[in-house]
Structures are given as C-alpha cells and as structure tokens.
Design a protein around this motif. Structure first.
Motif, mmCIF file in Angstrom:
data_model
loop_
_atom_site.group_PDB
_atom_site.id
_atom_site.type_symbol
_atom_site.label_atom_id
_atom_site.label_comp_id
_atom_site.label_asym_id
_atom_site.label_seq_id
_atom_site.Cartn_x
_atom_site.Cartn_y
_atom_site.Cartn_z
ATOM 1 N N PHE A 16 -14.816 -3.549 4.047
ATOM 2 C CA PHE A 16 -14.985 -2.361 3.232
ATOM 3 C C PHE A 16 -14.438 -1.139 3.954
ATOM 4 O O PHE A 16 -14.794 -0.876 5.102
ATOM 5 C CB PHE A 16 -16.469 -2.132 2.907
ATOM 6 N N HIS A 17 -13.580 -0.416 3.274
ATOM 7 C CA HIS A 17 -13.081 0.854 3.776
ATOM 8 C C HIS A 17 -14.025 1.938 3.285
ATOM 9 O O HIS A 17 -14.602 1.829 2.200
ATOM 10 C CB HIS A 17 -11.651 1.094 3.285
ATOM 11 N N LEU A 18 -14.199 2.973 4.087
ATOM 12 C CA LEU A 18 -15.153 4.027 3.768
ATOM 13 C C LEU A 18 -14.425 5.350 3.555
ATOM 14 O O LEU A 18 -13.488 5.672 4.277
ATOM 15 C CB LEU A 18 -16.176 4.158 4.896
ATOM 16 N N ARG A 19 -14.889 6.093 2.557
ATOM 17 C CA ARG A 19 -14.263 7.371 2.213
ATOM 18 C C ARG A 19 -15.373 8.376 1.921
ATOM 19 O O ARG A 19 -16.347 8.057 1.233
ATOM 20 C CB ARG A 19 -13.374 7.145 0.989
ATOM 21 N N MET B 170 0.853 -1.178 0.000
ATOM 22 C CA MET B 170 0.000 0.000 0.000
ATOM 23 C C MET B 170 0.895 1.235 0.000
ATOM 24 O O MET B 170 1.795 1.361 0.818
ATOM 25 C CB MET B 170 -0.899 -0.011 1.236
ATOM 26 N N SER B 171 0.629 2.148 -0.915
ATOM 27 C CA SER B 171 1.418 3.365 -0.957
ATOM 28 C C SER B 171 0.894 4.350 0.078
ATOM 29 O O SER B 171 -0.300 4.468 0.309
ATOM 30 C CB SER B 171 1.371 3.985 -2.359
ATOM 31 N N GLU B 172 1.822 5.027 0.717
ATOM 32 C CA GLU B 172 1.466 6.062 1.676
ATOM 33 C C GLU B 172 2.003 7.385 1.166
ATOM 34 O O GLU B 172 3.104 7.453 0.618
ATOM 35 C CB GLU B 172 2.028 5.732 3.058
ATOM 36 N N ILE B 173 1.214 8.428 1.329
ATOM 37 C CA ILE B 173 1.530 9.743 0.790
ATOM 38 C C ILE B 173 1.395 10.762 1.913
ATOM 39 O O ILE B 173 0.498 10.655 2.749
ATOM 40 C CB ILE B 173 0.579 10.074 -0.379
ATOM 41 N N VAL B 174 2.262 11.760 1.911
ATOM 42 C CA VAL B 174 2.177 12.831 2.889
ATOM 43 C C VAL B 174 1.229 13.900 2.357
ATOM 44 O O VAL B 174 1.417 14.421 1.254
ATOM 45 C CB VAL B 174 3.567 13.441 3.179
ATOM 46 N N CYS B 175 0.191 14.209 3.125
ATOM 47 C CA CYS B 175 -0.779 15.237 2.746
ATOM 48 C C CYS B 175 -0.086 16.597 2.771
ATOM 49 O O CYS B 175 0.583 16.946 3.752
ATOM 50 C CB CYS B 175 -1.957 15.228 3.718
ATOM 51 N N ARG C 250 -7.437 -4.430 -2.639
ATOM 52 C CA ARG C 250 -6.683 -5.496 -3.300
ATOM 53 C C ARG C 250 -5.289 -4.948 -3.548
ATOM 54 O O ARG C 250 -5.138 -3.950 -4.262
ATOM 55 C CB ARG C 250 -7.323 -5.888 -4.638
ATOM 56 N N ASP C 251 -4.290 -5.534 -2.927
ATOM 57 C CA ASP C 251 -2.907 -5.070 -3.052
ATOM 58 C C ASP C 251 -2.772 -3.593 -2.694
ATOM 59 O O ASP C 251 -2.060 -2.837 -3.351
ATOM 60 C CB ASP C 251 -2.361 -5.328 -4.466
ATOM 61 N N GLY C 252 -3.498 -3.141 -1.667
ATOM 62 C CA GLY C 252 -3.382 -1.781 -1.163
ATOM 63 C C GLY C 252 -4.152 -0.728 -1.935
ATOM 64 O O GLY C 252 -4.037 0.463 -1.651
ATOM 65 N N ALA C 253 -4.955 -1.137 -2.917
ATOM 66 C CA ALA C 253 -5.729 -0.183 -3.706
ATOM 67 C C ALA C 253 -7.175 -0.658 -3.783
ATOM 68 O O ALA C 253 -7.443 -1.853 -3.638
ATOM 69 C CB ALA C 253 -5.146 -0.055 -5.113
ATOM 70 N N PRO C 254 -8.112 0.268 -4.006
ATOM 71 C CA PRO C 254 -9.506 -0.169 -4.141
ATOM 72 C C PRO C 254 -9.653 -1.218 -5.234
ATOM 73 O O PRO C 254 -9.094 -1.094 -6.322
ATOM 74 C CB PRO C 254 -10.237 1.125 -4.534
ATOM 75 N N GLY C 255 -10.368 -2.283 -4.920
ATOM 76 C CA GLY C 255 -10.615 -3.370 -5.857
ATOM 77 C C GLY C 255 -11.653 -4.300 -5.272
ATOM 78 O O GLY C 255 -11.975 -4.228 -4.098
ATOM 79 N N GLY C 256 -12.175 -5.181 -6.064
ATOM 80 C CA GLY C 256 -13.251 -6.040 -5.590
ATOM 81 C C GLY C 256 -14.553 -5.269 -5.603
ATOM 82 O O GLY C 256 -14.789 -4.434 -6.472
ATOM 83 N N TYR C 257 -15.394 -5.525 -4.612
ATOM 84 C CA TYR C 257 -16.665 -4.817 -4.536
ATOM 85 C C TYR C 257 -16.429 -3.339 -4.230
ATOM 86 O O TYR C 257 -15.585 -2.982 -3.403
ATOM 87 C CB TYR C 257 -17.547 -5.383 -3.418
ATOM 88 N N TYR D 195 -4.976 5.608 -1.383
ATOM 89 C CA TYR D 195 -6.371 5.571 -1.818
ATOM 90 C C TYR D 195 -7.230 6.620 -1.113
ATOM 91 O O TYR D 195 -8.368 6.848 -1.495
ATOM 92 C CB TYR D 195 -6.988 4.178 -1.639
ATOM 93 N N ASP D 196 -6.695 7.264 -0.097
ATOM 94 C CA ASP D 196 -7.461 8.266 0.644
ATOM 95 C C ASP D 196 -6.911 9.675 0.390
ATOM 96 O O ASP D 196 -6.939 10.530 1.265
ATOM 97 C CB ASP D 196 -7.438 7.942 2.135
#
Length: 146
Positions: free
Chosen positions: A69-72, A1-6, A88-95, A16-17
């Motif tokens: 499910f993660h919520l945004r 999962m990639s992490e980014i500094v806001c 899925r692999d740190g990014a939105p995927g699936g349902y 993803y957020d």
C-alpha cells in the motif's frame, strides 16, 4: 506509471501523487502532494502543518497474500486525509483505504489508526466464488457481486 513535473517545486512525481489545484479565475497548476498541502496550509493559516512522506506498507490478507500500500496525505482545510492504496498498472487500484483527522494532530498516530483499520479489513474474506460467479460475503447472507 505516468510521471509529472510539479509546477510548484519542479520535482518529477508519480501521477497518482499529484493534484490539479487552482480555480477558473487564476488557472490551475499540477502540484505534488507536498506542494498542494503547503498551499492549503498557507491559505487556512496552519503554519505548523508538516507534510510527512510515508513509505509503502506491506500487509497480508486472510489468505496470506501480501499487498503493498502506498500512502498519500492531503490537507483539506480543517481536516487531513490519509489514504492507502495498491497500484495496478501505475495507478491506484485494488484495495483502497482512507482515514480523516485533525491536521493539528500527530500524523504518525493517524497512520497507526489507518494501518489497524487495514489489518482488520484484510483479515476478513469479503468475496468468494459461488455458483453464479463472484459473491459478496455478508454476515448471514451472500449477495451477488456485480
């Protein structure tokens, strides 16, 4: 999962957020959802909009398989979007599910409506294995899944 500094608050945030926010004229910044929603609320005059951080929700499908499910939440001017997605692999995927509403309404009520929508969709089998591979199940007919 990639992490980014806001670039708004400096928080380390899951990729993803985040949102690339800005314009060609002033440039773009990578903002976490909270900072993005704050910027949009200020621009459209929604002084009372409150970004609510929601914990992941676990629901089972019609086969008893659990899905997390993660919520945004994203504010888009006069509407607010609440999205639920699997990773899925740190990014939105699936349902993935989404519901939109009025940003002045209670976000917890909107979340309740989204969860009910998710429960109804997960309670039904949409795909099955057929003689040609995966098939989409529709009322009264079966269509080949691509």
């Amino acid at each position: 999962m990639s992490e980014i500094v806001c670039e708004g608050c400096g928080a380390v945030t899951a990729g993803y957020d985040t949102v690339n926010y800005g314009s060609i004229d002033v440039g773009y910044r990578v903002l976490c959802s909270r900072c993005f929603n704050s910027e949009v609320a200020t621009r459209v005059g929604l002084d009372k909009f409150e970004h609510v951080r929601l914990e992941p929700v676990k629901l089972s499908d019609c086969n008893g398989v659990m899905h997390e499910f993660h919520l945004r939440t994203h504010l888009h001017g006069d509407i607010v979007s609440l999205e639920a997605f699997e990773l899925r692999d740190g990014a939105p995927g699936g349902y993935e599910f989404q519901i939109v509403g009025d940003p002045r309404d209670d976000l917890f009520s909107l979340c309740g409506r989204l969860v009910e929508k998710m429960r109804r969709a997960l309670a039904v089998m949409h795909v099955r294995r057929g003689r040609l591979g995966l098939e989409i199940i529709e009322e009264g007919c079966v269509a080949l899944a691509i």
